[in-house]
Enzyme design. Sequence first.
Site, PDB file in Angstrom:
ATOM      1  N   ASP A   4      93.961  14.116   5.162  1.00  0.00           N
ATOM      2  CA  ASP A   4      93.692  15.244   4.273  1.00  0.00           C
ATOM      3  C   ASP A   4      92.349  14.924   3.624  1.00  0.00           C
ATOM      4  OD1 ASP A   4      93.440  17.042   2.192  1.00  0.00           O
ATOM      5  OD2 ASP A   4      95.564  16.999   1.679  1.00  0.00           O
ATOM      6  N   VAL A   5      91.335  15.712   3.912  1.00  0.00           N
ATOM      7  CA  VAL A   5      89.985  15.367   3.439  1.00  0.00           C
ATOM      8  C   VAL A   5      89.865  15.411   1.918  1.00  0.00           C
ATOM      9  CG1 VAL A   5      88.812  16.035   5.583  1.00  0.00           C
ATOM     10  CG2 VAL A   5      89.076  17.722   3.731  1.00  0.00           C
ATOM     11  N   TYR A  20      84.875  30.649  -1.211  1.00  0.00           N
ATOM     12  CA  TYR A  20      84.400  30.174   0.094  1.00  0.00           C
ATOM     13  C   TYR A  20      82.866  30.070   0.087  1.00  0.00           C
ATOM     14  CZ  TYR A  20      84.024  29.709   5.202  1.00  0.00           C
ATOM     15  OH  TYR A  20      83.746  29.256   6.477  1.00  0.00           O
ATOM     16  N   ASP A  66      92.933  15.234  11.457  1.00  0.00           N
ATOM     17  CA  ASP A  66      93.324  16.543  10.938  1.00  0.00           C
ATOM     18  C   ASP A  66      94.523  16.332  10.008  1.00  0.00           C
ATOM     19  OD1 ASP A  66      92.513  19.610  12.294  1.00  0.00           O
ATOM     20  OD2 ASP A  66      94.092  19.494  10.782  1.00  0.00           O
ATOM     21  N   LYS A 121      80.753  26.544   0.221  1.00  0.00           N
ATOM     22  CA  LYS A 121      79.903  26.247   1.389  1.00  0.00           C
ATOM     23  C   LYS A 121      78.442  26.076   0.952  1.00  0.00           C
ATOM     24  CE  LYS A 121      82.833  26.159   4.851  1.00  0.00           C
ATOM     25  NZ  LYS A 121      83.023  24.950   5.672  1.00  0.00           N
TER      26      LYS A 121
HETATM   27  N1  LIG Z   1      85.363  30.457  12.310  1.00  0.00           N
HETATM   28  C1  LIG Z   1      84.266  30.907  11.710  1.00  0.00           C
HETATM   29  O1  LIG Z   1      83.870  32.084  11.851  1.00  0.00           O
HETATM   30  C2  LIG Z   1      83.464  29.983  10.833  1.00  0.00           C
HETATM   31  C3  LIG Z   1      82.231  30.454  10.329  1.00  0.00           C
HETATM   32  C4  LIG Z   1      81.485  29.621   9.506  1.00  0.00           C
HETATM   33  C5  LIG Z   1      81.933  28.360   9.199  1.00  0.00           C
HETATM   34  N2  LIG Z   1      83.140  27.941   9.712  1.00  0.00           N
HETATM   35  C6  LIG Z   1      83.571  26.603   9.358  1.00  0.00           C
HETATM   36  O2  LIG Z   1      83.798  25.881  10.549  1.00  0.00           O
HETATM   37  C7  LIG Z   1      84.788  24.872  10.293  1.00  0.00           C
HETATM   38  C8  LIG Z   1      85.863  24.945  11.364  1.00  0.00           C
HETATM   39  O3  LIG Z   1      86.452  26.247  11.322  1.00  0.00           O
HETATM   40  P1  LIG Z   1      87.372  26.788  12.496  1.00  0.00           P
HETATM   41  O4  LIG Z   1      87.000  28.216  12.712  1.00  0.00           O
HETATM   42  O5  LIG Z   1      87.393  25.829  13.616  1.00  0.00           O
HETATM   43  O6  LIG Z   1      88.757  26.839  11.713  1.00  0.00           O
HETATM   44  P2  LIG Z   1      90.187  26.286  12.140  1.00  0.00           P
HETATM   45  O7  LIG Z   1      91.134  26.811  11.105  1.00  0.00           O
HETATM   46  O8  LIG Z   1      90.448  26.574  13.574  1.00  0.00           O
HETATM   47  O9  LIG Z   1      90.001  24.708  11.948  1.00  0.00           O
HETATM   48  C9  LIG Z   1      89.964  24.096  10.691  1.00  0.00           C
HETATM   49  C10 LIG Z   1      90.746  22.797  10.794  1.00  0.00           C
HETATM   50  O10 LIG Z   1      90.633  22.129   9.546  1.00  0.00           O
HETATM   51  C11 LIG Z   1      91.886  21.556   9.262  1.00  0.00           C
HETATM   52  N3  LIG Z   1      92.017  21.360   7.829  1.00  0.00           N
HETATM   53  C12 LIG Z   1      92.190  22.296   6.863  1.00  0.00           C
HETATM   54  N4  LIG Z   1      92.314  21.708   5.671  1.00  0.00           N
HETATM   55  C13 LIG Z   1      92.222  20.372   5.886  1.00  0.00           C
HETATM   56  C14 LIG Z   1      92.303  19.232   5.045  1.00  0.00           C
HETATM   57  N5  LIG Z   1      92.514  19.360   3.728  1.00  0.00           N
HETATM   58  N6  LIG Z   1      92.150  18.013   5.604  1.00  0.00           N
HETATM   59  C15 LIG Z   1      91.968  17.873   6.937  1.00  0.00           C
HETATM   60  N7  LIG Z   1      91.907  18.905   7.798  1.00  0.00           N
HETATM   61  C16 LIG Z   1      92.038  20.151   7.263  1.00  0.00           C
HETATM   62  C17 LIG Z   1      92.913  22.551   9.785  1.00  0.00           C
HETATM   63  O11 LIG Z   1      94.181  21.919   9.996  1.00  0.00           O
HETATM   64  C18 LIG Z   1      92.249  23.020  11.068  1.00  0.00           C
HETATM   65  O12 LIG Z   1      92.665  22.252  12.177  1.00  0.00           O
HETATM   66  C19 LIG Z   1      85.322  25.142   8.877  1.00  0.00           C
HETATM   67  O13 LIG Z   1      84.672  24.253   7.978  1.00  0.00           O
HETATM   68  C20 LIG Z   1      84.892  26.561   8.622  1.00  0.00           C
HETATM   69  O14 LIG Z   1      84.744  26.846   7.243  1.00  0.00           O
HETATM   70  C21 LIG Z   1      83.899  28.715  10.520  1.00  0.00           C
END
Ligand SMILES: NC(=O)c1ccc[n+]([C@@H]2O[C@H](COP(=O)([O-])OP(=O)(O)OC[C@H]3O[C@@H](n4cnc5c(N)ncnc54)[C@H](O)[C@@H]3O)[C@@H](O)[C@H]2O)c1
Length: 249
Positions: free
Chosen positions: A64-65, A157, A38, A161
Amino acid sequence: MSRFESKTVLVTGAAGALGATVAKRLASDGVANLVLADLNADALTPLATELGDKGVTVTTENLDVTDGDGFDALVVRAVGRFGTVDALVNSAGIVSPNARIHNLSTADWERSFAVNSTGTFHGIRAVARALRKRSPVSIVNIASVSGLTAWAYAAPYCASKSAVIHLTRVAALEYAKEGIRVNAVCPGTFPSTLHEGLPSEALASIEAKHPLGFGTPDDIAGAVLYLASDESRWVTGHSLAIDGGYSLP
Ligand SMILES: NC(=O)c1ccc[n+]([C@@H]2O[C@H](COP(=O)([O-])OP(=O)(O)OC[C@H]3O[C@@H](n4cnc5c(N)ncnc54)[C@H](O)[C@@H]3O)[C@@H](O)[C@H]2O)c1
Protein backbone atom coordinates in the site's frame (compact mmCIF):
# COMPACT_ATOMS: atom_id res chain seq x y z
CA MET A 1 22.32 -4.96 -25.96
CA SER A 2 18.81 -4.11 -24.79
CA ARG A 3 18.14 -0.99 -22.72
CA PHE A 4 17.16 -3.06 -19.69
CA GLU A 5 19.58 -5.98 -19.87
CA SER A 6 20.77 -6.81 -16.32
CA LYS A 7 18.42 -4.19 -14.90
CA THR A 8 15.98 -4.39 -12.00
CA VAL A 9 12.79 -2.34 -12.19
CA LEU A 10 10.15 -1.86 -9.49
CA VAL A 11 6.63 -1.00 -10.63
CA THR A 12 3.83 0.03 -8.24
CA GLY A 13 0.19 -0.31 -9.25
CA ALA A 14 1.48 -3.19 -11.36
CA ALA A 15 -1.89 -4.99 -11.41
CA GLY A 16 -3.44 -1.98 -13.14
CA ALA A 17 -3.76 -1.22 -16.83
CA LEU A 18 -0.68 0.97 -17.14
CA GLY A 19 1.50 -0.79 -14.55
CA ALA A 20 0.94 -4.20 -16.16
CA THR A 21 1.61 -2.81 -19.64
CA VAL A 22 4.85 -1.19 -18.47
CA ALA A 23 5.90 -4.52 -16.93
CA LYS A 24 5.17 -6.37 -20.18
CA ARG A 25 7.04 -3.81 -22.25
CA LEU A 26 10.04 -4.01 -19.89
CA ALA A 27 9.99 -7.79 -20.30
CA SER A 28 9.93 -7.43 -24.11
CA ASP A 29 12.84 -5.01 -23.77
CA GLY A 30 14.95 -7.62 -21.96
CA VAL A 31 14.66 -6.55 -18.32
CA ALA A 32 16.35 -9.04 -15.97
CA ASN A 33 14.35 -8.55 -12.78
CA LEU A 34 10.93 -7.10 -12.08
CA VAL A 35 9.50 -6.28 -8.68
CA LEU A 36 5.75 -5.92 -9.15
CA ALA A 37 3.85 -4.29 -6.31
CA ASP A 38 0.16 -3.63 -5.74
CA LEU A 39 -2.41 -3.53 -2.96
CA ASN A 40 -3.11 -7.21 -3.45
CA ALA A 41 -0.16 -9.26 -4.69
CA ASP A 42 -2.49 -12.16 -5.62
CA ALA A 43 -3.82 -10.02 -8.45
CA LEU A 44 -0.29 -10.02 -9.87
CA THR A 45 0.09 -13.78 -10.12
CA PRO A 46 -1.07 -14.24 -13.76
CA LEU A 47 1.20 -11.40 -14.92
CA ALA A 48 4.14 -12.74 -12.92
CA THR A 49 3.64 -16.21 -14.45
CA GLU A 50 3.42 -14.78 -17.97
CA LEU A 51 6.60 -12.73 -17.58
CA GLY A 52 8.42 -15.49 -15.69
CA ASP A 53 7.77 -17.78 -18.68
CA LYS A 54 9.61 -15.20 -20.79
CA GLY A 55 12.71 -15.54 -18.63
CA VAL A 56 12.28 -12.54 -16.35
CA THR A 57 12.87 -13.02 -12.63
CA VAL A 58 9.67 -11.65 -11.11
CA THR A 59 8.79 -11.04 -7.49
CA THR A 60 5.34 -9.87 -6.43
CA GLU A 61 4.81 -7.74 -3.35
CA ASN A 62 1.85 -6.51 -1.35
CA LEU A 63 2.31 -2.78 -1.05
CA ASP A 64 0.00 0.00 0.00
CA VAL A 65 1.90 3.07 -1.19
CA THR A 66 0.37 5.12 1.63
CA ASP A 67 2.53 3.04 4.01
CA GLY A 68 5.95 4.72 4.00
CA ASP A 69 7.62 2.09 6.19
CA GLY A 70 6.25 -0.64 3.92
CA PHE A 71 7.70 1.13 0.87
CA ASP A 72 11.10 1.50 2.59
CA ALA A 73 11.11 -2.21 3.48
CA LEU A 74 10.15 -3.24 -0.05
CA VAL A 75 13.03 -1.28 -1.61
CA VAL A 76 15.48 -2.69 0.97
CA ARG A 77 14.28 -6.24 0.13
CA ALA A 78 14.67 -5.62 -3.60
CA VAL A 79 18.18 -4.21 -3.14
CA GLY A 80 19.06 -7.18 -0.90
CA ARG A 81 17.89 -9.63 -3.51
CA PHE A 82 19.01 -7.98 -6.76
CA GLY A 83 21.83 -5.67 -5.64
CA THR A 84 20.05 -2.48 -6.66
CA VAL A 85 16.89 -1.02 -8.16
CA ASP A 86 17.75 0.64 -11.48
CA ALA A 87 14.33 2.19 -11.98
CA LEU A 88 11.14 2.80 -10.02
CA VAL A 89 7.84 3.43 -11.80
CA ASN A 90 5.28 4.98 -9.44
CA SER A 91 2.06 4.00 -11.22
CA ALA A 92 -0.30 3.35 -8.28
CA GLY A 93 -3.09 5.90 -8.33
CA ILE A 94 -6.76 6.51 -7.70
CA VAL A 95 -9.36 8.95 -8.99
CA SER A 96 -11.51 11.13 -6.76
CA PRO A 97 -15.32 11.25 -6.62
CA ASN A 98 -16.97 13.00 -9.57
CA ALA A 99 -18.13 16.00 -7.51
CA ARG A 100 -17.73 19.75 -7.11
CA ILE A 101 -15.66 21.06 -4.20
CA HIS A 102 -18.62 21.95 -1.95
CA ASN A 103 -19.83 18.36 -2.12
CA LEU A 104 -16.48 16.74 -1.30
CA SER A 105 -15.55 15.48 2.15
CA THR A 106 -12.19 16.10 3.74
CA ALA A 107 -11.65 12.34 3.51
CA ASP A 108 -12.18 12.48 -0.31
CA TRP A 109 -9.47 15.13 -0.52
CA GLU A 110 -7.05 13.36 1.83
CA ARG A 111 -7.44 9.95 0.16
CA SER A 112 -6.36 11.32 -3.25
CA PHE A 113 -3.35 12.98 -1.69
CA ALA A 114 -2.48 9.92 0.40
CA VAL A 115 -2.28 7.61 -2.61
CA ASN A 116 -1.31 9.89 -5.51
CA SER A 117 1.00 12.41 -3.84
CA THR A 118 2.18 10.86 -0.57
CA GLY A 119 2.48 7.44 -2.23
CA THR A 120 4.82 8.96 -4.82
CA PHE A 121 6.74 10.78 -2.09
CA HIS A 122 7.17 7.46 -0.24
CA GLY A 123 8.62 5.84 -3.38
CA ILE A 124 11.11 8.64 -3.99
CA ARG A 125 12.08 8.69 -0.32
CA ALA A 126 12.55 4.92 -0.14
CA VAL A 127 14.86 4.97 -3.17
CA ALA A 128 16.78 8.00 -1.88
CA ARG A 129 17.25 6.37 1.53
CA ALA A 130 18.49 3.09 0.09
CA LEU A 131 20.44 4.11 -3.01
CA ARG A 132 21.50 7.77 -2.85
CA LYS A 133 25.20 7.99 -3.80
CA ARG A 134 25.28 4.18 -4.22
CA SER A 135 24.00 3.47 -7.73
CA PRO A 136 22.17 5.40 -10.44
CA VAL A 137 18.38 5.19 -10.34
CA SER A 138 15.70 6.59 -12.62
CA ILE A 139 12.33 7.31 -11.01
CA VAL A 140 9.31 7.75 -13.27
CA ASN A 141 6.20 9.16 -11.62
CA ILE A 142 2.85 8.72 -13.31
CA ALA A 143 1.12 12.10 -12.96
CA SER A 144 -1.68 13.16 -15.33
CA VAL A 145 -2.67 15.95 -17.70
CA SER A 146 -5.12 16.75 -14.92
CA GLY A 147 -2.07 18.04 -13.04
CA LEU A 148 -1.36 20.47 -15.89
CA THR A 149 -4.91 21.50 -16.86
CA ALA A 150 -7.96 22.17 -14.69
CA TRP A 151 -10.84 19.71 -14.64
CA ALA A 152 -14.15 20.58 -12.97
CA TYR A 153 -15.54 17.85 -10.66
CA ALA A 154 -12.07 16.44 -9.94
CA ALA A 155 -10.31 18.85 -7.54
CA PRO A 156 -8.60 16.21 -5.34
CA TYR A 157 -7.35 14.25 -8.34
CA CYS A 158 -6.11 17.36 -10.22
CA ALA A 159 -4.43 18.89 -7.18
CA SER A 160 -2.80 15.64 -6.06
CA LYS A 161 -1.42 15.03 -9.57
CA SER A 162 -0.18 18.62 -9.78
CA ALA A 163 1.67 17.96 -6.52
CA VAL A 164 3.34 14.95 -8.17
CA ILE A 165 4.60 17.17 -11.01
CA HIS A 166 6.14 19.70 -8.63
CA LEU A 167 7.51 17.01 -6.30
CA THR A 168 9.19 15.54 -9.38
CA ARG A 169 10.99 18.83 -9.99
CA VAL A 170 12.10 19.26 -6.38
CA ALA A 171 13.29 15.67 -6.06
CA ALA A 172 15.17 15.94 -9.36
CA LEU A 173 17.00 18.99 -8.05
CA GLU A 174 17.77 17.43 -4.67
CA TYR A 175 19.20 14.18 -6.03
CA ALA A 176 20.80 15.12 -9.36
CA LYS A 177 24.27 15.07 -7.85
CA GLU A 178 23.59 11.79 -6.06
CA GLY A 179 22.74 9.62 -9.05
CA ILE A 180 18.95 9.74 -8.93
CA ARG A 181 16.95 11.16 -11.83
CA VAL A 182 13.27 11.90 -11.31
CA ASN A 183 10.80 12.51 -14.15
CA ALA A 184 7.05 12.25 -14.67
CA VAL A 185 4.71 11.26 -17.44
CA CYS A 186 1.38 13.07 -17.71
CA PRO A 187 -1.03 10.82 -19.56
CA GLY A 188 -4.23 11.93 -21.20
CA THR A 189 -7.12 9.51 -20.92
CA PHE A 190 -6.74 5.82 -21.73
CA PRO A 191 -9.87 3.98 -20.54
CA SER A 192 -9.18 1.67 -17.58
CA THR A 193 -10.81 0.62 -14.32
CA LEU A 194 -10.32 4.23 -13.21
CA HIS A 195 -13.29 5.13 -15.43
CA GLU A 196 -15.62 2.38 -14.25
CA GLY A 197 -19.09 3.73 -13.56
CA LEU A 198 -18.69 6.83 -15.74
CA PRO A 199 -21.71 7.18 -18.07
CA SER A 200 -20.94 6.66 -21.76
CA GLU A 201 -21.88 10.29 -22.53
CA ALA A 202 -19.27 11.47 -20.00
CA LEU A 203 -16.64 9.22 -21.59
CA ALA A 204 -17.58 10.48 -25.07
CA SER A 205 -17.21 14.10 -23.97
CA ILE A 206 -13.78 13.34 -22.45
CA GLU A 207 -12.68 11.63 -25.66
CA ALA A 208 -13.82 14.62 -27.72
CA LYS A 209 -11.30 16.78 -25.83
CA HIS A 210 -8.41 14.62 -27.10
CA PRO A 211 -7.59 15.67 -30.70
CA LEU A 212 -6.16 12.18 -31.31
CA GLY A 213 -8.95 10.42 -29.36
CA PHE A 214 -8.42 8.14 -26.40
CA GLY A 215 -5.03 6.51 -25.93
CA THR A 216 -4.08 3.05 -24.72
CA PRO A 217 -1.62 2.03 -21.99
CA ASP A 218 0.83 1.10 -24.76
CA ASP A 219 0.79 4.72 -25.96
CA ILE A 220 2.05 5.77 -22.53
CA ALA A 221 4.45 2.90 -21.84
CA GLY A 222 7.01 3.92 -24.50
CA ALA A 223 7.58 7.24 -22.73
CA VAL A 224 7.83 5.50 -19.36
CA LEU A 225 10.49 3.12 -20.68
CA TYR A 226 12.45 5.97 -22.27
CA LEU A 227 12.52 7.89 -18.98
CA ALA A 228 13.33 4.74 -16.99
CA SER A 229 16.27 3.87 -19.25
CA ASP A 230 19.73 5.35 -19.65
CA GLU A 231 18.62 6.81 -23.00
CA SER A 232 17.20 9.72 -20.98
CA ARG A 233 20.37 10.14 -18.90
CA TRP A 234 20.42 13.93 -19.44
CA VAL A 235 16.73 14.40 -18.60
CA THR A 236 15.57 15.12 -15.07
CA GLY A 237 12.72 17.01 -13.43
CA HIS A 238 10.71 16.82 -16.64
CA SER A 239 7.00 16.10 -16.91
CA LEU A 240 6.17 14.72 -20.32
CA ALA A 241 2.58 15.03 -21.55
CA ILE A 242 1.53 11.99 -23.57
CA ASP A 243 -2.05 13.00 -24.13
CA GLY A 244 -3.24 12.81 -27.74
CA GLY A 245 -3.08 16.62 -27.87
CA TYR A 246 -5.36 17.16 -24.85
CA SER A 247 -3.22 19.95 -23.40
CA LEU A 248 -2.83 21.87 -26.70
CA PRO A 249 -5.72 24.39 -26.47
N1 LIG B 1 -6.30 5.74 -17.11
C1 LIG B 1 -6.12 7.03 -17.39
O1 LIG B 1 -6.82 7.62 -18.24
C2 LIG B 1 -5.05 7.81 -16.68
C3 LIG B 1 -4.80 9.14 -17.11
C4 LIG B 1 -3.83 9.88 -16.46
C5 LIG B 1 -3.11 9.33 -15.42
N2 LIG B 1 -3.39 8.04 -15.04
C6 LIG B 1 -2.61 7.50 -13.94
O2 LIG B 1 -1.98 6.32 -14.37
C7 LIG B 1 -1.77 5.46 -13.24
C8 LIG B 1 -2.28 4.07 -13.56
O3 LIG B 1 -3.67 4.17 -13.87
P1 LIG B 1 -4.46 2.98 -14.56
O4 LIG B 1 -5.37 3.59 -15.57
O5 LIG B 1 -3.53 1.89 -14.93
O6 LIG B 1 -5.41 2.57 -13.35
P2 LIG B 1 -5.72 1.14 -12.73
O7 LIG B 1 -6.84 1.37 -11.76
O8 LIG B 1 -5.88 0.13 -13.81
O9 LIG B 1 -4.37 0.83 -11.93
C9 LIG B 1 -4.04 1.46 -10.72
C10 LIG B 1 -3.43 0.41 -9.82
O10 LIG B 1 -3.01 1.06 -8.62
C11 LIG B 1 -3.31 0.20 -7.55
N3 LIG B 1 -3.44 0.98 -6.33
C12 LIG B 1 -4.44 1.82 -5.97
N4 LIG B 1 -4.21 2.31 -4.75
C13 LIG B 1 -3.05 1.75 -4.32
C14 LIG B 1 -2.31 1.84 -3.12
N5 LIG B 1 -2.73 2.60 -2.10
N6 LIG B 1 -1.15 1.15 -3.03
C15 LIG B 1 -0.73 0.35 -4.04
N7 LIG B 1 -1.40 0.20 -5.20
C16 LIG B 1 -2.56 0.90 -5.33
C17 LIG B 1 -4.62 -0.48 -7.93
O11 LIG B 1 -4.80 -1.69 -7.18
C18 LIG B 1 -4.43 -0.70 -9.41
O12 LIG B 1 -3.88 -1.98 -9.68
C19 LIG B 1 -2.50 6.12 -12.06
O13 LIG B 1 -1.55 6.83 -11.28
C20 LIG B 1 -3.44 7.08 -12.74
O14 LIG B 1 -3.79 8.18 -11.92
C21 LIG B 1 -4.32 7.28 -15.64
